[in-house]
Enzyme design. Structure first.
Site, PDB file in Angstrom:
ATOM      1  N   GLU A 118       0.834  -1.213   0.000  1.00 49.63           N
ATOM      2  CA  GLU A 118       0.000   0.000   0.000  1.00 49.63           C
ATOM      3  C   GLU A 118       0.857   1.247   0.000  1.00 49.63           C
ATOM      4  OE1 GLU A 118      -2.328   3.389   1.720  1.00 49.63           O
ATOM      5  OE2 GLU A 118      -0.451   2.516   2.406  1.00 49.63           O
ATOM      6  N   GLU A 119       1.936   1.190   0.776  1.00 49.80           N
ATOM      7  CA  GLU A 119       2.764   2.392   0.970  1.00 49.80           C
ATOM      8  C   GLU A 119       3.508   2.808  -0.296  1.00 49.80           C
ATOM      9  OE1 GLU A 119       2.510   4.253   3.411  1.00 49.80           O
ATOM     10  OE2 GLU A 119       1.925   3.096   5.181  1.00 49.80           O
TER      11      GLU A 119
ATOM     12  N   ASP B 298      -7.769   2.016   7.568  1.00 48.44           N
ATOM     13  CA  ASP B 298      -6.422   2.590   7.606  1.00 48.44           C
ATOM     14  C   ASP B 298      -6.363   3.656   8.692  1.00 48.44           C
ATOM     15  OD1 ASP B 298      -3.762   3.229   6.877  1.00 48.44           O
ATOM     16  OD2 ASP B 298      -4.211   2.956   4.751  1.00 48.44           O
TER      17      ASP B 298
ATOM     18  N   HIS C 277       3.725   7.912  10.050  1.00 45.87           N
ATOM     19  CA  HIS C 277       4.993   7.698   9.344  1.00 45.87           C
ATOM     20  C   HIS C 277       6.207   8.129  10.166  1.00 45.87           C
ATOM     21  CE1 HIS C 277       3.354   6.983   5.014  1.00 45.87           C
ATOM     22  NE2 HIS C 277       2.728   6.280   5.927  1.00 45.87           N
TER      23      HIS C 277
HETATM   24 ZN   LIG Z   1      -1.632   3.225   5.889  1.00 48.79          ZN
END
Ligand SMILES: [Zn+2]
Length: 326
Positions: free
Chosen positions: A194-195, A217, A303
């Site tokens: 996904e990233e 998410d 992140h």
């Molecule tokens: Zn995510």
């Protein structure tokens, strides 16, 4: 839920190397679903068949992968040069403890340069004497991620490096374990990559042809000093997405999810995210198009090495989904 979350957070699983995460999840869900498969990209896809005569197929996607640093070169002094896998930011890269899948530890450091250091100015110190020594410990193309145990923060909150998106993986596991018989067929996709552009969800939604797609998410936060956008607060309920940069939620689906939250008696927050995207973006434009929405766990410091969520929002998300499928 905390114990399950800890288990799902533990494996190292950067984009493209999610296998260890899938193994943990498979063990947790195998007694609660009808089929489990792993596709060519590594998506773990579990299906729970609906009891309706013609059940709707609802795909729920939570990504297993985590951002990291990939080794691009080794200096003669033994320092590793790296670039990003996914959304690595410079501000989160100074003097960070990182770990490779094999257990090798490192410290990410920015070398002094004129102006602002960029990714190319980072190096990872793994304690090697020289290049030869370093190459005994790691290879070109190996990936490291932020190291760190998950820990509690106050009464309700938990911090960990891989909270994006293992918290949603844990939420989806818990749903499968608790939802019981449903009218709809649930296609639970623990997605890969996904990233780096929602690649797992893209192929899974093509293969499974769901009628509805819901991504699970994290989202950003707007409740710390100097941060007011997005208008999302930790502990104030699960986010129901209106829009981000990758998808616009289907209004009927969005309202149905809000209504399920109300039925369950949990708090929800309408979420408009002026950046980012989720697996919903890949599902929305799959085949002839799929109505999508995202349920978002509010998360501070996304992140970074310390991504913080509130367990009450996890609980709200679980109860909302249970009500939606009831
Ligand atoms: Zn995510």
């Amino acid at each position: 839920m905390f114990e399950l979350l800890k288990k799902v957070l533990a494996p190292i699983g950067p984009s493209g190397l999610e296998g260890p995460v899938a193994e943990v999840i498979r063990e947790e869900i195998k007694d609660y679903v009808d089929t489990i498969e792993v596709d060519a990209l590594g998506n773990l896809i579990a299906t729970k068949l609906g009891k309706a005569e013609n059940p709707r197929k609802v795909m729920l996607s939570a990504h297993m992968d985590h951002i990291g640093y990939i080794v691009t070169g080794v200096e003669k002094e033994g320092f590793l040069r790296v670039t990003n896998v996914g959304g690595i930011g410079m501000n989160n890269s100074y003097n960070r403890h990182v770990v490779f899948a094999g257990g090798v530890n490192g410290v990410v450091v920015a070398q002094p340069v004129a102006g602002q250091p960029a990714l190319k100015d980072l190096f990872v110190d793994i304690g090697a004497a020289d290049r030869e020594d370093a190459l005994k410990m790691v290879s070109l193309g190996d990936v490291c991620v932020y190291a760190g145990e998950c820990f509690r923060l106050g009464e309700h909150r938990v911090a960990a490096p891989a909270m994006d998106d293992r918290c949603a993986c844990a939420l989806l596991v818990k749903l499968l374990q608790t939802v019981g018989d449903t009218q709809d067929t649930i296609i639970a996709v623990f997605s890969v990559q996904e990233e780096v552009g929602c690649r797992g969800a893209k192929v899974a939604s093509f293969a499974k042809e769901p009628d509805i797609g819901i991504a699970l998410d994290v989202t950003g936060w707007g409740d710390t000093p100097g941060v007011t956008q997005p208008e999302i607060k930790l502990g104030e309920g699960i986010g129901v997405k209106v829009m981000d940069r990758a998808s616009i939620s289907n209004p009927e689906l969005r309202e149905a999810l809000m209504a399920a939250g109300e039925k369950a008696g949990v708090k929800t927050q309408r979420e408009v995210l002026p950046y980012g995207g989720t697996d919903a973006g890949a599902m929305q434009t799959s085949r002839a198009g799929i109505p999508v929405c995202t349920l978002s766990v509010p998360c501070r410091y996304v992140h970074s090495a310390c991504e913080v969520i509130d367990m009450r929002d996890m609980d709200a998300g679980l109860k909302l989904l249970q009500a939606y499928f009831a």
